[in-house]
Design a protein around this motif. Structure first.
Motif, PDB file in Angstrom:
ATOM      1  N   VAL A 140      -2.686  20.407  -0.408  1.00  0.00           N
ATOM      2  CA  VAL A 140      -1.607  19.460  -0.678  1.00  0.00           C
ATOM      3  C   VAL A 140      -0.435  20.234  -1.268  1.00  0.00           C
ATOM      4  O   VAL A 140      -0.573  21.358  -1.741  1.00  0.00           O
ATOM      5  N   ASN A 141       0.734  19.606  -1.253  1.00  0.00           N
ATOM      6  CA  ASN A 141       1.848  20.012  -2.090  1.00  0.00           C
ATOM      7  C   ASN A 141       1.993  18.962  -3.181  1.00  0.00           C
ATOM      8  O   ASN A 141       1.887  17.754  -2.913  1.00  0.00           O
ATOM      9  N   LEU A 162       2.827  13.048  -7.969  1.00  0.00           N
ATOM     10  CA  LEU A 162       2.474  12.697  -6.592  1.00  0.00           C
ATOM     11  C   LEU A 162       2.057  13.965  -5.867  1.00  0.00           C
ATOM     12  O   LEU A 162       2.426  15.083  -6.249  1.00  0.00           O
ATOM     13  N   GLU A 163       1.281  13.790  -4.804  1.00  0.00           N
ATOM     14  CA  GLU A 163       0.908  14.893  -3.935  1.00  0.00           C
ATOM     15  C   GLU A 163       0.659  14.344  -2.546  1.00  0.00           C
ATOM     16  O   GLU A 163       0.389  13.153  -2.362  1.00  0.00           O
ATOM     17  N   PHE A 164       0.758  15.208  -1.547  1.00  0.00           N
ATOM     18  CA  PHE A 164       0.568  14.780  -0.168  1.00  0.00           C
ATOM     19  C   PHE A 164      -0.008  15.934   0.634  1.00  0.00           C
ATOM     20  O   PHE A 164       0.191  17.112   0.298  1.00  0.00           O
ATOM     21  N   ASN A 231       5.609   7.335   7.868  1.00  0.00           N
ATOM     22  CA  ASN A 231       4.425   7.125   7.028  1.00  0.00           C
ATOM     23  C   ASN A 231       3.886   8.452   6.471  1.00  0.00           C
ATOM     24  O   ASN A 231       2.727   8.544   6.098  1.00  0.00           O
ATOM     25  N   ASP A 232       4.743   9.453   6.428  1.00  0.00           N
ATOM     26  CA  ASP A 232       4.336  10.788   5.983  1.00  0.00           C
ATOM     27  C   ASP A 232       5.448  11.328   5.086  1.00  0.00           C
ATOM     28  O   ASP A 232       6.634  11.125   5.370  1.00  0.00           O
ATOM     29  N   LEU A 233       5.079  12.044   4.021  1.00  0.00           N
ATOM     30  CA  LEU A 233       6.081  12.514   3.057  1.00  0.00           C
ATOM     31  C   LEU A 233       6.616  13.904   3.383  1.00  0.00           C
ATOM     32  O   LEU A 233       7.456  14.424   2.647  1.00  0.00           O
ATOM     33  N   ARG A 234       6.168  14.501   4.463  1.00  0.00           N
ATOM     34  CA  ARG A 234       6.692  15.808   4.854  1.00  0.00           C
ATOM     35  C   ARG A 234       7.999  15.655   5.635  1.00  0.00           C
ATOM     36  O   ARG A 234       8.188  14.685   6.366  1.00  0.00           O
TER      37      ARG A 234
END
Length: 902
Positions: A140-141, A162-164, A231-234
């Motif tokens: 994750v980041n 937060l992390e993703f 729907n993705d944080l990247r």
């Protein structure tokens, strides 16, 4: 870069000469009138000076935070947090996180690690800092909050905000910058976590365009799974409100509703590739960021636009297009990686993400165009940014207040900068925040790959310099502060000249420094002659006699009456050994060579230090590009050609990716030399790769194109590179006297015959050998119109794909400079279109268009000249007059001039 300072504008407003308005479809230029009453002069750039606070102590620094007491925290990609103490002017470690920063595959560079840092707006009270990093033990980041206590990061205080998920063991694009707005909302940028390189062993590959490969097993080559996925944080810029307990809430005004199951509410900006550095305007809360773009050098009918870097502005939440659009909403085309077929171009007003790797909405928000965009080559819209490698960065917006350190002229200007190209620009916007213009800023300050800019609580600009080398501990990595000298300014040193840099004992040094003081102060010169020897003068000249053998580094510090100073470059001089003298004598013409006509030469070497050893003499000849080189100092140029190439390399951005022998993101130059040592076409091949860009030869990371560089300069660089392989078999030397017979036909691109002679002496006790290289450059006897620089009454035009000169008036002249007339019988002219019945007179005159006439003829005949063998170099003027033609629109076009030997 996270904070800006607030300003009180002076009563004088300013109106720009030209401005531009950006729309979704085009880029329009508008003109404004100047008002003398309201004009503000641009501040003198030499009043901006760099104060280096720490240098050479950093290993891949990424982002910094200037604390209220002017201590500076620095994040390093490998996990260290360093602190620069303003009180002691020293660096120490404040903590270290265990981060993932290296792949297990030696051919893949990881960009993850400790990426971003910011101090809490209330740091003076709560001691919170925020770090964005890639933990070693989880894919994750992560954004976390820590406390800094007694200059140490307290690991136990970590609050994971937060992390993703982030895919590992691939390259590239992490983003990772953190910034706060004036409303205390936190912004963090994230990269698209996608591979921009070609998938190995595949027929249809990316080629530096949009990564849209949605085949199963190729997910890393599809940025629609990340940047284009709601729907993705990247591939995003997130905006959240951090609560006191370390949780966060979603502020109003983000891109998506808080309850949409297919869209993340943290997203403020989507459609980002690699938003590496972000900044928030502290007055408007507009968000600015540099977007590092893809590598394609040219538009492609199948794929879409070439690559652009962008500087972006978000006045509100929005979709900025990647990977479906780039630059000014230039659309990519759908592409089938199974068969190479393309589809329609994407629609910026209604973009669709139909990739099977997309877990979010298919219908995306309309795409927003870039604020500023530019390719590898020169930009038609933004010519000020130049050409070359590119890595766009966005800094703060400057605001002025009473006692601010910088002039009010910069009030409201956005600072942008380039990691690779090294420039800094100030961007002017109107009261709505729209782009108007940009101008150079800090252009007299040298920066080594600036990677972060931040305004400190003192209102000054602090710069984090990564250093010119990828993934390494660079000696030029630094923290610097920009000061503005409103009063006294230091002198500047233009150059240090030493008449003779070596000599036998006693060696008499004669030196002169060219320096000036912008305020007109009297100057004092402190000469450092090495080994503890210093001398002080009030004139810019020095004579000193060395009586002990040795190598002495000579420099001079120039000071004004207030002790403000500047230092010259260091020039080594050698006492006890003297550079040998190498001369090349030519028996015939010293400007031109002629097909099949031997060039008689003789090389003479003398050495006062020791007996000449003929085995140390090396003589070679080659044909190279560039008539200017032959036309400047014909005869004896006391400079090694390879050193010219090295100097050009250092001036360009090559050293950003390559080192002479050390590992960097690109191959070391000596490894390149070794790889191609047996290739006779290596110089040309490598030059083509420098100009056109390269990928896949030395790994995944592409080397950018340099289309604006002159081919002749690039070849000098590649010639220098090819000298670095010491094991290369040296071609046998020519004899010290002999004949060189030019071929009947030579390559027009290599029209200069270069004869080079080098001699290295034996040195002296305790002193290294010294080398002298001498060059003679001879032009081809056929002078192409493109190489004619001086004319009147003519115009230069592109005719049938080549540069020609056209007689646009009834009369005119052409001049060629530095011409030896020995053995020359006359000149002939090649016209492209001389119509029947068209003619005129040509007079050849010496040293001026009205000088002594040495020949006369017509357009249709060669012009014989009086034989002149005075051994001098002249300017030859060809005066065209009394043009006679039945078709005034069909003007004579000159292709070339031929020099005719006797």
């Amino acid at each position: 870069m996270k904070t800006t300072f607030t300003v009180l504008l002076s009563a004088s407003a300013f109106i720009l000469i030209s401005a531009t308005t950006l729309t979704k479809k085009n880029y329009e230029k508008h003109t404004f009138d100047f008002s003398k009453k309201n004009r503000i002069d641009t501040p003198d750039q030499d009043r901006f000076v760099k104060a280096t606070l720490a240098q050479g102590e950093f290993f891949e620094p990424t982002e910094m935070a200037v604390l209220p007491n002017l201590d500076i925290l620095v994040a390093q990609r490998r996990g260290e947090v360093l602190i620069y103490k303003n009180s002691t002017k020293k660096i120490k470690e404040a903590g270290k996180l265990d981060v993932y920063f290296k792949t297990s595959n030696p051919d893949v560079n990881a960009e993850e690690g400790l990426l971003g840092m910011a101090a809490d707006p209330k740091f003076a009270v709560n001691k919170y800092i925020y770090l964005f990093y890639s933990p070693f033990d989880k894919s994750v980041n992560r954004l976390s909050r820590f406390k800094l206590v007694n200059d140490q990061v307290v690991k136990e205080s970590e609050k994971i905000i937060l992390e993703f998920y982030s895919q590992r063991e691939i390259c590239c694009h992490t983003g990772g910058s953190i910034a706060f707005g004036s409303d205390n909302l936190l912004y963090v940028s994230t990269g698209d976590n996608s591979t921009p390189f070609d998938a190995p062993k595949q027929e249809f590959v990316n080629k530096g365009y949009a990564p849209l490969d949605n085949r199963k097993g190729f997910e890393q080559y599809d940025a629609r799974r990340s940047a284009g996925n709601t729907n993705d944080l990247r591939g995003k810029i997130l905006r959240i409100k951090v609560n006191e307990d370390g949780t966060y809430s979603i502020p109003d005004g983000n891109l998506f509703p808080k309850n949409d199951p297919k869209a993340r509410p943290e997203i403020y900006v989507m459609g980002d590739r690699n938003p590496y550095r972000i900044s928030v305007d502290q007055k408007t809360n507009y968000v600015y960021w540099g977007e590092v773009g893809p590598d394609a050098s040219n538009d492609d009918a199948l794929r879409g636009p070439r690559g652009y870097d962008e500087v972006n502005q978000a006045k509100k939440a929005g979709n900025f297009g990647w990977p479906l659009f780039i630059g000014n909403n230039y659309p990519y085309k759908a592409y089938d990686f199974t068969n190479g077929a393309n589809g329609s171009a994407f629609d910026p007003q209604a973009p669709i993400n139909n990739s099977p790797n997309n877990t979010g909405l298919q219908q995306l928000p309309p795409a927003q165009p870039a604020f500023i965009w530019y390719p590898y080559g020169e930009s038609a819209e933004f010519p000020q940014v130049g050409a070359g490698g590119r890595t766009a960065m966005a800094g703060p917006v400057l605001y002025h207040k009473t006692n601010s350190p910088y002039p009010a002229y910069y009030n409201g200007k956005l600072i942008i900068y380039e990691w690779v190209r090294g420039w800094v620009k100030a961007v002017t916007m109107n009261d709505k925040g729209d782009y108007q213009s940009m101008e150079p800023f800090l252009f007299k300050v040298s920066l080594a790959a600036p990677i972060d800019m931040e305004l400190g609580p003192d209102g000054k600009l602090y710069i984090l310099e990564y250093g010119k080398g990828w993934f390494s501990k660079n000696p030029d990595a630094a923290i610097s502060r920009i000061d503005y000298l409103s009063g006294n300014r230091p002198p500047s040193v233009e150059k240090l000249d030493i008449v003779k840099t070596s000599g036998l004992l006693p060696y008499k040094l004669t030196a002169k420094v060219t320096a000036k003081d912008p305020d007109g102060d009297a100057l004092t010169y402190v000469w450092n002659l090495g080994k503890g020897i210093t001398k002080t003068t009030t004139t810019p000249n020095l004579q000193y006699t060395f009586t002990k053998a040795g190598e002495y580094p000579v420099s001079v510090t120039v000071m004004d009456k207030s002790k403000a100073s500047a230092k010259s470059a260091v020039i080594p001089v050698f006492a006890g050994n003297e550079h040998p003298n190498v001369t090349i004598d030519l028996a015939g013409n010293k400007t031109f060579y002629f097909p099949n006509k031997p060039v008689d030469y003789k090389v003479l070497v003398s050495d006062r230090s020791s007996k000449v050893n003929n085995s140390r003499i090396y003589i070679s000849n080659t044909y190279t590009e560039g008539s200017d080189m032959a036309g400047a100092q014909l005869g004896h140029q006391q400079a090694a050609q390879t050193m010219i190439g090295k100097a050009l390399m250092l001036k360009a951005d090559c050293s950003t990716c390559h080192k002479e022998s050390a590992v960097s993101i690109g191959p070391a130059f000596d490894k390149v030399a070794a790889k191609y040592k047996n290739d006779p076409k290596a110089v040309d091949y490598l030059a083509s790769k420098v100009i056109g860009g390269s990928q896949g030869v030395w790994g995944e990371v592409p080397m950018p194109a340099h289309t604006a560089m002159k081919e002749a300069d690039v070849k000098k660089i590649t010639e220098w590179i090819m000298t670095l392989d010491n094991k290369e078999a040296v071609k046998a030397s020519l004899p010290t006297s002999g004949k060189i017979v030019p071929p009947a036909n030579t390559d027009k691109k290599k029209s200069v015959l270069t004869l080079k002679a080098t001699y290295t002496n034996a040195g002296a006790k305790g002193l290294k050998p010294l080398t002298t290289t001498n060059l003679v450059n001879l032009k081809s006897s056929v002078i192409d119109a493109a190489d004619i620089k001086d004319f009147a009454g003519f115009e230069r035009k592109d005719v049938f794909g080549g540069e020609k000169i056209v007689l646009s008036q009834q009369s005119g002249w052409i001049a060629i400079k530095n011409v030896d007339l020995t053995g020359i019988a006359g000149f002939g002219f090649s016209f492209l279109n001389l119509a029947p019945g068209s003619d005129g007179e040509i007079e050849i005159r010496l040293d001026d268009s009205k000088g002594i006439m040495i020949g006369k003829s017509t357009f249709r005949k060669s012009v014989p000249i009086s034989m002149i063998s005075d051994g001098k170099f002249h300017s030859i003027y060809f005066v065209f007059k009394e043009l006679k033609t039945d078709d005034q629109k069909n003007r004579p076009i000159i292709q070339s001039i031929t020099v005719e030997p006797k």
